[in-house]
Design a protein around this motif. Structure first.
Motif, PDB file in Angstrom:
ATOM      1  N   GLU A  98      51.999  46.115  41.473  1.00 43.75           N
ATOM      2  CA  GLU A  98      51.149  47.050  42.198  1.00 43.75           C
ATOM      3  C   GLU A  98      50.287  47.721  40.924  1.00 43.75           C
ATOM      4  N   ARG A 101      47.829  45.522  39.577  1.00 45.63           N
ATOM      5  CA  ARG A 101      46.364  45.822  40.565  1.00 45.63           C
ATOM      6  C   ARG A 101      45.880  47.143  40.064  1.00 45.63           C
ATOM      7  N   GLU A 102      46.474  48.199  40.041  1.00 43.00           N
ATOM      8  CA  GLU A 102      45.957  49.516  39.835  1.00 43.00           C
ATOM      9  C   GLU A 102      45.253  49.741  38.579  1.00 43.00           C
ATOM     10  N   ILE A 104      43.955  47.103  36.838  1.00 38.98           N
ATOM     11  CA  ILE A 104      42.626  46.366  36.944  1.00 38.98           C
ATOM     12  C   ILE A 104      41.558  47.017  37.784  1.00 38.98           C
ATOM     13  N   SER A 105      41.945  47.722  39.020  1.00 41.93           N
ATOM     14  CA  SER A 105      41.101  48.310  39.677  1.00 41.93           C
ATOM     15  C   SER A 105      40.340  49.862  39.080  1.00 41.93           C
ATOM     16  N   SER A 107      40.391  50.095  35.884  1.00 40.86           N
ATOM     17  CA  SER A 107      39.250  49.657  34.524  1.00 40.86           C
ATOM     18  C   SER A 107      37.949  49.351  35.281  1.00 40.86           C
ATOM     19  N   TYR A 108      38.036  48.551  36.322  1.00 37.75           N
ATOM     20  CA  TYR A 108      36.754  48.126  37.091  1.00 37.75           C
ATOM     21  C   TYR A 108      35.864  49.325  37.452  1.00 37.75           C
ATOM     22  N   LYS A 109      36.439  50.288  37.982  1.00 39.03           N
ATOM     23  CA  LYS A 109      35.702  51.312  38.572  1.00 39.03           C
ATOM     24  C   LYS A 109      35.075  52.169  37.449  1.00 39.03           C
ATOM     25  N   GLU A 220      46.085  38.171  38.716  1.00 40.69           N
ATOM     26  CA  GLU A 220      45.442  39.149  39.316  1.00 40.69           C
ATOM     27  C   GLU A 220      44.296  39.201  38.879  1.00 40.69           C
ATOM     28  N   PRO A 222      40.005  40.642  38.737  1.00 39.17           N
ATOM     29  CA  PRO A 222      39.061  42.011  39.323  1.00 39.17           C
ATOM     30  C   PRO A 222      38.522  41.759  40.515  1.00 39.17           C
ATOM     31  N   SER A 225      43.433  38.397  44.290  1.00 34.99           N
ATOM     32  CA  SER A 225      44.682  37.508  43.778  1.00 34.99           C
ATOM     33  C   SER A 225      44.439  36.133  43.911  1.00 34.99           C
ATOM     34  N   ASP A 518      35.295  37.520  36.751  1.00 38.39           N
ATOM     35  CA  ASP A 518      35.118  38.818  36.257  1.00 38.39           C
ATOM     36  C   ASP A 518      33.731  39.040  36.041  1.00 38.39           C
TER      37      ASP A 518
END
Ligand SMILES: Cc1cc2nc3c(=O)[nH]c(=O)nc-3n(C[C@H](O)[C@H](O)[C@H](O)COP(=O)(O)OP(=O)(O)OC[C@H]3O[C@@H](n4cnc5c(N)ncnc54)[C@H](O)[C@@H]3O)c2cc1C
Length: 530
Positions: A98, A101-102, A104-105, A107-109, A220, A222, A225, A518
């Motif tokens: 988790e 995932r958090e 990556i999410s 960072s992407y935002k 995992e 961006p 999965s 990515d």
């Protein structure tokens, strides 16, 4: 505790004998050391972090310094002379899927670049932050370090990818199993790093390279999965595991891997042998592999490396006796040392030992039993500590490697060594350069070259000298049809030579794959493909 600016545990040293010091001065000239910059002074140079606060992100100067560089010679120059230009803005140590995932999410935002970080043992710039307008985050996987499942029936283990070599073996050994992947960086490198760089262990001839061991896992990315089920074999189109192997952090974060394991072997022994010269040694090891003799390691040193290996063993008296004995038997200064190993069960060992001994004899070699093999085994993960000692004496060390078909081996070895020597001669300096064949295949061998040269006071000048040698050697490799890396990977240092190997369409394909996983190009930018 791991040294912050060198190799390995700070309580472990590898002292140099007087004999070895004299040898180095004879080869390189008078040795002069220059002091390293202190950790405290470097810590004060780190600019403020560009990352907005997040509970998972550490932004202390110490975390950021520790993740700024790996183990290449340019990395050492930067760390030891205090010449670091880029630092990550923060470090995450995920505890579970988790949190990956958090990370990556988030960072992407926020358009943050991510560098997956295993053990940081890369020698080609894989984990270094490159100049970028976006903030940069290192994702250190060290807390994902458990054996999750051991399926003894299928001999498959599911292991979290931040697990280091010793922890993998400890957890498997407790249940009677081994992965058998032993790169020289074993103490600190991790399963994720091995897969992402297509690593090769010292006993890969027996256990297989990491691509032979990796059968599935979980990545995992961006865009979602990506799970790879463990099929023993499959004809269902292209093998997607190959996208993950050698991906160098460009397509996602591998969180767990399913790998082939085997019961701990009954015997794991190492022997030494000598050949009169390099040519007869090469012919012998080629025959070993082409006759399918099941040894586990086969490492043939050229005459210079043979001399240095004996010198560094620290056993001056024994070496003198060995030297006398070998000379009486006509093994003079051109002699080459072969380290070989046998792994498996007792009966098999007896048969293989017999086969290999008679093959060595047929090539005018002499099998010298276990003393040298035992000494090699004892120091197999300790030799890298010499880099620290040599640095303190004022000597820089680097290594490079390739693999070529047998017909090109001699020419490539010679041209790599000449390119390194000629390029340093330009600076009126001498280099001590030597090679060994480290892994052998039916169709060819990998060539591993080490070079030592004196440091100078100015880090930029030292870097330029290194770069000239590295460029010369890399051009020699590609012009002989060699791969730019047999085991270290591409990172930043080998990226300029990749197109020669993959072709334009190949590079476009790799870029397209990275882009698919990515789309914003935030994963480990500047590595593998520029
Ligand atoms: C003294 C020394 C000896 C060495 N000997 C050998 C040897 O015998 N054989 C050999 O093959 N190599 C060797 N190497 C090179 C190095 O150890 C290998 O490249 C190793 O595989 C790197 O593993 P790591 O865990 O340290 O990865 P790192 O250096 O941390 O990272 C390497 C790359 O893998 C990526 N990565 C790491 N973890 C993940 C993950 N979970 N998901 C996605 N990407 C990830 C990173 O982003 C980076 O691009 C040696 C290095 C040193 C310093």
């Amino acid at each position: 505790m791991m040294r912050w600016n060198g190799w390995g545990d700070s309580s472990v040293n590898y002292p140099l004998s007087e004999m070895a010091e004299t040898y180095l001065q004879e080869k390189l000239g008078v040795l002069v050391s220059f002091p390293d910059v202190s950790k405290n002074s470097l810590l004060t140079q780190i600019p403020s972090s560009k990352i907005s606060p997040h509970p998972l992100i550490q932004t202390t100067s110490s975390d950021r310094l520790y993740h700024s560089r790996g183990q290449s010679l340019p990395d050492w120059i930067a760390l030891r002379y205090g010449n670091i230009t880029t630092f990550p803005d923060g470090v995450v140590y995920p505890q579970n899927l988790e949190e990956v995932r958090e990370t990556i999410s988030f960072s992407y935002k926020n358009n943050i670049c991510l560098i997956p970080y295993g053990g940081g043992t890369s020698v080609v710039g894989h984990i270094n932050p490159t100049q970028n307008d976006n903030p940069i985050l290192s994702v250190n996987m060290k807390n994902l370090n458990c054996l999750l499942e051991l399926d003894k029936k299928s001999q498959l283990a599911t292991i979290q990818t931040g697990t280091s070599g010793p922890l993998i073996e400890k957890q498997l050994n407790q249940q009677g199993y081994t992965l058998g992947h032993f790169p020289q960086s074993f103490e600190y490198s991790t399963l994720g790093g091995w897969i992402a760089t297509r690593s090769s262990g010292q006993q890969s001839y027996h256990y297989g390279r990491i691509e032979d061991l990796f059968v599935g896992g979980h990545l995992e990315t961006p865009v979602g999965s990506f799970s790879l089920p463990p099929h023993p074999a499959s004809a269902a189109g292209p093998d997607l595991k190959q996208l993950v192997l050698g991906s160098e952090g460009r397509i996602g974060i591998l969180t767990k891997a399913i790998v082939r394991v085997q019961p701990i072997p009954e015997v794991d022994v190492f022997y030494g042998a000598f050949f009169r010269n390099w040519n007869s040694g090469c012919d012998a090891v080629k025959s070993i592999v082409q006759n399918n003799i099941q040894i586990s390691i086969c490492r043939l040193s050229d005459p210079t490396e043979t001399e240095i290996t004996l010198l560094l063993s620290g056993k001056e008296n024994q070496i003198k006796w060995l030297d006398r004995g070998l000379k009486t038997l006509n093994y003079h200064s051109d002699r080459c040392l072969l380290i070989l190993g046998i792994t498996g069960n007792r009966n098999k060992k007896r048969i293989i030992r017999h086969e290999v001994k008679s093959l060595i004899k047929n090539h005018s070699g002499i099998f010298v039993g276990r003393i040298i093999g035992n000494s090699w085994e004892k120091n197999r993960f300790k030799t890298p500590y010499l880099r620290n000692t040599l640095w303190d004496y004022g000597v820089a060390v680097d290594t490079l490697e390739t693999a070529v078909p047998w017909k090109n081996v001699h020419k490539t070895v010679n041209e790599i060594k000449s390119a390194i020597s000629n390029n340093l001669e330009f600076f009126n300096e001498k280099v001590l350069v030597f090679s060994h064949l480290s892994h052998i295949y039916r169709d060819g061998a990998s060539i591993y070259t080490t070079f030592l040269f004196r440091r100078c006071k100015d880090p930029d000048e030292l870097f330029i000298r290194w770069k000239k040698m590295k460029q010369g050697a890399s051009k020699a490799i590609v012009s002989n049809g060699g791969t730019i890396s047999h085991q270290h990977g591409v990172g930043t240092d080998h990226a300029p030579y990749l197109q020669e190997e993959k072709g334009e369409l190949g590079i476009q394909t790799i870029k397209a794959i990275c882009n698919e996983f990515d789309p914003k190009g935030l994963l480990n930018p500047g590595k593998l493909v520029m």
